[in-house]
Scaffold this active site. Structure first.
Site, PDB file in Angstrom:
ATOM      1  N   TYR A 141      84.439   0.184  21.156  1.00  0.00           N
ATOM      2  CA  TYR A 141      85.567  -0.638  21.597  1.00  0.00           C
ATOM      3  C   TYR A 141      85.057  -1.850  22.371  1.00  0.00           C
ATOM      4  O   TYR A 141      85.442  -2.989  22.105  1.00  0.00           O
ATOM      5  CB  TYR A 141      86.516   0.198  22.466  1.00  0.00           C
ATOM      6  CG  TYR A 141      87.599  -0.625  23.143  1.00  0.00           C
ATOM      7  CD1 TYR A 141      88.648  -1.163  22.402  1.00  0.00           C
ATOM      8  CD2 TYR A 141      87.555  -0.880  24.516  1.00  0.00           C
ATOM      9  CE1 TYR A 141      89.629  -1.925  23.016  1.00  0.00           C
ATOM     10  CE2 TYR A 141      88.532  -1.644  25.132  1.00  0.00           C
ATOM     11  CZ  TYR A 141      89.563  -2.167  24.379  1.00  0.00           C
ATOM     12  OH  TYR A 141      90.535  -2.936  24.976  1.00  0.00           O
ATOM     13  N   SER A 173      88.443  -7.502  27.391  1.00  0.00           N
ATOM     14  CA  SER A 173      88.558  -6.285  28.195  1.00  0.00           C
ATOM     15  C   SER A 173      87.447  -6.194  29.223  1.00  0.00           C
ATOM     16  O   SER A 173      86.328  -6.676  28.986  1.00  0.00           O
ATOM     17  CB  SER A 173      88.482  -5.075  27.255  1.00  0.00           C
ATOM     18  OG  SER A 173      88.217  -3.896  27.974  1.00  0.00           O
TER      19      SER A 173
END
Length: 326
Positions: free
Chosen positions: A154, A129
């Site tokens: 995350y 990501s």
């Protein structure tokens, strides 16, 4: 040549489109998902229904954190390639429910790596990501930048995935490619993302929350561009003493939040009522992909304009909501 693929997160946004493209190419695809309720399960069913009609598709409902189940699946199916897109998504939710991220993103990555290692998978492609870049000051973000300052759990799990993958490539000569996705959007996208939230609110004449007073910038990348990148890169298995590669997939053009909102206003034909707010914890001010490495590797770079992508999303959203009501 047709191959057998495992696509994890097949009822997810990127997973569904990736699986669909592979099925259209005639490959055999086993789609795995645990169908959790992080967001509305009907949307996951909708996506799965796009795949079920294909004879070369098999769906397996299984949690990545189920070690025995994952080991048995890999042993039984003998996949040629694995495209690992399943994860507990969302930056903000990682503040509320951290253990969901440990189970899905860390334990889940481990079961996939072990499955690939023990069953001689020829290439593992996995989703990282853009959030790994954290508060990176240097722009655009390039793959060789330092990414040791995550601003959310995350992001930390995605950085951990990269380290885990690299160690397996080194230890077991497992060819692995990581893909750092930049703000993916498009039809059937996630309901917790800005395109959906803003479109829904504007169509219902409700106010929208505009964080950092609209001064956020995001490298919005249209779903078709992402899938094209994934499908091309999976044919380029890394070689060498450490068969590991890492690529950004982003539009290479950060969009100011205000332009993004204007695109939705134009597509919906309505004006947004905006509530201006400060930055949220875990958010970053801008994302900006340097996509040169991907372009060099596969001769491709994403280029769908935000206005076109948003128009397609809004059209889809209206049709989806209408079908749900009937």
């Amino acid at each position: 040549m047709t191959r057998k693929y495992l696509v994890t997160g097949a009822a997810g946004f990127i997973g569904m489109y990736t699986a669909k493209r592979l099925l259209e190419q005639g490959h055999e695809v086993v789609g795995l998902d645990n169908l959790n309720d992080y967001y509305e399960p009907e949307l996951k069913s909708y996506r799965l229904n796009q795949l079920i009609p294909y004879e070369n598709f098999t769906f397996v409902e299984l949690d990545l954190a189920n070690r025995e189940g994952m080991a048995a699946l890999f042993a039984a199916e003998k996949f040629d390639r694995v495209i690992h897109l399943a994860a507990q998504a969302g930056v903000r939710y990682s503040i509320e429910n951290p253990f969901a991220y440990v189970d899905s993103n860390l334990v889940g990555m481990m079961t996939v790596l072990e499955g690939c290692r023990h069953n001689k998978v020829e290439h593992l492609i996995y989703a990282s990501s853009s959030s790994v870049y954290g508060m990176n000051d240097k722009i655009p973000f390039a793959e060789e930048d330092q990414v040791d300052n995550p601003v959310s759990l995350y992001a930390a799990t995605k950085k951990s995935n990269e380290l885990m993958a690299h160690s397996y490539a080194k230890l077991y000569k497992l060819p692995v490619t990581g893909l750092r996705f930049f703000t993916v959007y498009g039809p059937a996208g996630r309901p917790d993302m800005a395109p959906w939230l803003f479109t829904e609110a504007i169509l219902q004449d409700k106010p929208i929350k505009v964080f950092n007073h609209g001064k956020m910038m995001r490298d919005f990348t249209y779903i078709d561009d992402i899938v094209e990148g994934v499908v091309r890169i999976q044919d380029e298995a890394p070689t060498g003493s450490i068969p590991y590669n890492l690529f950004n997939i982003g539009n290479n053009e950060p969009i100011q939040l205000s332009r993004f909102i204007q695109a939705i206003e134009k597509a919906t034909g309505k004006t947004a009522d905006k509530i201006m707010l400060d930055m949220q914890p875990g958010d970053v001010e801008r994302t900006y992909a340097d996509s040169g490495r991907l372009e060099e590797a596969v001769g491709y770079k994403p280029e769908t304009e935000i206005e076109l992508g948003i128009e397609r999303f809004v059209e889809w959203y209206k049709a989806y909501k209408e079908n749900k009501e009937h």
